[in-house]
Design a protein around this motif. Structure first.
Motif, PDB file in Angstrom:
ATOM      1  N   GLY A  71       0.797  -1.215   0.000  1.00 54.68           N
ATOM      2  CA  GLY A  71       0.000   0.000   0.000  1.00 54.68           C
ATOM      3  C   GLY A  71       0.834   1.270   0.000  1.00 54.68           C
ATOM      4  O   GLY A  71       0.403   2.305   0.511  1.00 54.68           O
ATOM      5  N   GLY A  72       2.016   1.213  -0.605  1.00 53.76           N
ATOM      6  CA  GLY A  72       2.907   2.373  -0.642  1.00 53.76           C
ATOM      7  C   GLY A  72       2.493   3.406  -1.661  1.00 53.76           C
ATOM      8  O   GLY A  72       1.673   3.156  -2.541  1.00 53.76           O
ATOM      9  N   GLY A  73       3.083   4.579  -1.535  1.00 55.50           N
ATOM     10  CA  GLY A  73       2.831   5.659  -2.477  1.00 55.50           C
ATOM     11  C   GLY A  73       3.623   5.474  -3.763  1.00 55.50           C
ATOM     12  O   GLY A  73       4.635   4.768  -3.794  1.00 55.50           O
ATOM     13  N   LEU A  74       3.156   6.108  -4.823  1.00 56.06           N
ATOM     14  CA  LEU A  74       3.822   6.079  -6.129  1.00 56.06           C
ATOM     15  C   LEU A  74       4.001   7.522  -6.580  1.00 56.06           C
ATOM     16  O   LEU A  74       3.026   8.257  -6.735  1.00 56.06           O
ATOM     17  N   LEU A  75       5.258   7.934  -6.721  1.00 57.03           N
ATOM     18  CA  LEU A  75       5.581   9.286  -7.178  1.00 57.03           C
ATOM     19  C   LEU A  75       6.218   9.172  -8.550  1.00 57.03           C
ATOM     20  O   LEU A  75       7.320   8.633  -8.692  1.00 57.03           O
ATOM     21  N   LEU A  76       5.509   9.638  -9.578  1.00 60.60           N
ATOM     22  CA  LEU A  76       5.963   9.547 -10.964  1.00 60.60           C
ATOM     23  C   LEU A  76       6.550  10.881 -11.399  1.00 60.60           C
ATOM     24  O   LEU A  76       5.906  11.925 -11.259  1.00 60.60           O
ATOM     25  N   VAL A  77       7.773  10.828 -11.950  1.00 60.61           N
ATOM     26  CA  VAL A  77       8.477  12.044 -12.363  1.00 60.61           C
ATOM     27  C   VAL A  77       8.983  11.842 -13.791  1.00 60.61           C
ATOM     28  O   VAL A  77       9.734  10.905 -14.053  1.00 60.61           O
ATOM     29  N   SER A  78       8.576  12.721 -14.696  1.00 67.20           N
ATOM     30  CA  SER A  78       9.052  12.630 -16.072  1.00 67.20           C
ATOM     31  C   SER A  78      10.514  13.051 -16.131  1.00 67.20           C
ATOM     32  O   SER A  78      10.923  14.014 -15.477  1.00 67.20           O
ATOM     33  N   GLN A  79      11.313  12.309 -16.913  1.00 58.71           N
ATOM     34  CA  GLN A  79      12.737  12.633 -17.014  1.00 58.71           C
ATOM     35  C   GLN A  79      13.280  12.154 -18.356  1.00 58.71           C
ATOM     36  O   GLN A  79      13.739  11.021 -18.489  1.00 58.71           O
ATOM     37  N   PHE A  80      13.253  13.039 -19.360  1.00 55.05           N
ATOM     38  CA  PHE A  80      13.689  12.671 -20.701  1.00 55.05           C
ATOM     39  C   PHE A  80      15.164  12.301 -20.763  1.00 55.05           C
ATOM     40  O   PHE A  80      15.598  11.587 -21.661  1.00 55.05           O
ATOM     41  N   THR A  81      15.958  12.749 -19.792  1.00 55.35           N
ATOM     42  CA  THR A  81      17.394  12.474 -19.843  1.00 55.35           C
ATOM     43  C   THR A  81      17.723  10.996 -19.654  1.00 55.35           C
ATOM     44  O   THR A  81      18.863  10.586 -19.895  1.00 55.35           O
ATOM     45  N   LEU A  82      16.761  10.183 -19.269  1.00 51.44           N
ATOM     46  CA  LEU A  82      17.003   8.738 -19.191  1.00 51.44           C
ATOM     47  C   LEU A  82      17.306   8.161 -20.574  1.00 51.44           C
ATOM     48  O   LEU A  82      17.908   7.101 -20.684  1.00 51.44           O
ATOM     49  N   ALA A  83      16.911   8.854 -21.627  1.00 50.64           N
ATOM     50  CA  ALA A  83      17.161   8.390 -22.991  1.00 50.64           C
ATOM     51  C   ALA A  83      18.510   8.881 -23.527  1.00 50.64           C
ATOM     52  O   ALA A  83      18.787   8.782 -24.721  1.00 50.64           O
ATOM     53  N   ALA A  84      19.370   9.363 -22.656  1.00 53.40           N
ATOM     54  CA  ALA A  84      20.661   9.909 -23.087  1.00 53.40           C
ATOM     55  C   ALA A  84      21.494   8.872 -23.833  1.00 53.40           C
ATOM     56  O   ALA A  84      21.636   7.742 -23.397  1.00 53.40           O
ATOM     57  N   ASP A  85      22.041   9.289 -24.959  1.00 52.65           N
ATOM     58  CA  ASP A  85      22.993   8.466 -25.717  1.00 52.65           C
ATOM     59  C   ASP A  85      24.372   9.067 -25.461  1.00 52.65           C
ATOM     60  O   ASP A  85      24.651  10.198 -25.857  1.00 52.65           O
ATOM     61  N   THR A  86      25.213   8.290 -24.799  1.00 50.55           N
ATOM     62  CA  THR A  86      26.562   8.762 -24.469  1.00 50.55           C
ATOM     63  C   THR A  86      27.626   7.965 -25.218  1.00 50.55           C
ATOM     64  O   THR A  86      28.784   7.949 -24.821  1.00 50.55           O
ATOM     65  N   SER A  87      27.224   7.331 -26.314  1.00 54.46           N
ATOM     66  CA  SER A  87      28.140   6.437 -27.028  1.00 54.46           C
ATOM     67  C   SER A  87      29.256   7.159 -27.775  1.00 54.46           C
ATOM     68  O   SER A  87      30.284   6.557 -28.056  1.00 54.46           O
ATOM     69  N   SER A  88      29.068   8.430 -28.094  1.00 59.60           N
ATOM     70  CA  SER A  88      30.158   9.141 -28.764  1.00 59.60           C
ATOM     71  C   SER A  88      30.248  10.560 -28.219  1.00 59.60           C
ATOM     72  O   SER A  88      29.242  11.183 -27.892  1.00 59.60           O
TER      73      SER A  88
ATOM     74  N   ASN B  40      31.378  13.739 -25.655  1.00 63.03           N
ATOM     75  CA  ASN B  40      31.163  14.001 -24.238  1.00 63.03           C
ATOM     76  C   ASN B  40      29.850  14.707 -23.946  1.00 63.03           C
ATOM     77  O   ASN B  40      29.555  15.012 -22.798  1.00 63.03           O
ATOM     78  N   ARG B  41      29.082  14.983 -24.984  1.00 56.25           N
ATOM     79  CA  ARG B  41      27.787  15.622 -24.794  1.00 56.25           C
ATOM     80  C   ARG B  41      26.713  14.588 -25.120  1.00 56.25           C
ATOM     81  O   ARG B  41      26.679  14.053 -26.224  1.00 56.25           O
ATOM     82  N   PRO B  42      25.840  14.273 -24.164  1.00 55.12           N
ATOM     83  CA  PRO B  42      24.811  13.272 -24.444  1.00 55.12           C
ATOM     84  C   PRO B  42      23.843  13.763 -25.514  1.00 55.12           C
ATOM     85  O   PRO B  42      23.548  14.961 -25.606  1.00 55.12           O
ATOM     86  N   GLY B  43      23.355  12.837 -26.300  1.00 51.99           N
ATOM     87  CA  GLY B  43      22.317  13.124 -27.276  1.00 51.99           C
ATOM     88  C   GLY B  43      21.004  12.564 -26.781  1.00 51.99           C
ATOM     89  O   GLY B  43      20.976  11.570 -26.050  1.00 51.99           O
ATOM     90  N   PHE B  44      19.919  13.178 -27.167  1.00 54.29           N
ATOM     91  CA  PHE B  44      18.605  12.763 -26.682  1.00 54.29           C
ATOM     92  C   PHE B  44      17.650  12.448 -27.823  1.00 54.29           C
ATOM     93  O   PHE B  44      16.434  12.540 -27.666  1.00 54.29           O
TER      94      PHE B  44
END
Length: 152
Positions: free
Chosen positions: A70-87, A89-93
């Motif tokens: 019966g815990g709470g659910l706090l949902l937070v949008s965060q587009f930076t989770l889709a960061a591409d750091t493969s090339s 030093n600046r992540p791409g989104f």
């Protein structure tokens, strides 16, 4: 969809010094919609969040779900989770959903969560948010729901 689930003793989100969402014990979930995601991925993500057995039972084993405790659910949008750091030093989104699609899917996820779970709070989409939490354990779990394969 990409998410990071954090089991918390308490969490809150502030925007410009004002609390916009807060929970006691439960899950803080950072959520990112990716290009190609649909309501189907949001539904699958929500089902997993609510049923994932990461809360301790009487014996101290992670054996209970958010719904069971019966815990709470706090949902937070965060587009930076889709960061591409493969090339470089600046992540791409480029894999993040466009803002309109991301907002639509986040709003859908929140609406579905509120229909299925009694305590649902949110951050503010596209705002500069400060997230405060007391991680419990700590237990932090990345979760990615890929688009379902098209029928052949």
């Amino acid at each position: 969809m990409i998410s990071v689930l954090q089991r918390v003793r308490a969490a809150r989100v502030e925007v410009q010094g004002q609390t916009v969402g807060a929970i006691g014990a439960g899950l803080l979930v950072l959520v990112c919609a990716e290009r190609g995601d649909t309501e189907q991925e949001a539904d699958r993500l929500l089902a997993k969040m609510l049923k994932l057995r990461i809360f301790s039972d009487a014996a101290g084993k992670m054996n209970l779900s958010l719904q069971e405790v019966g815990g709470g659910l706090l949902l937070v949008s965060q587009f930076t989770l889709a960061a591409d750091t493969s090339s470089g030093n600046r992540p791409g989104f480029s894999q993040a959903a466009a803002p309109d699609a991301g907002r639509r899917l986040f709003d859908y996820l929140v609406q579905q969560a509120r229909a299925l779970h009694p305590v649902v709070q949110t951050g503010q989409f596209a705002a500069d948010m400060q997230v405060h939490l007391v991680n419990d354990g700590p237990v932090t779990i990345p979760l990615r729901i890929a688009p379902a394969a098209a029928p052949v």
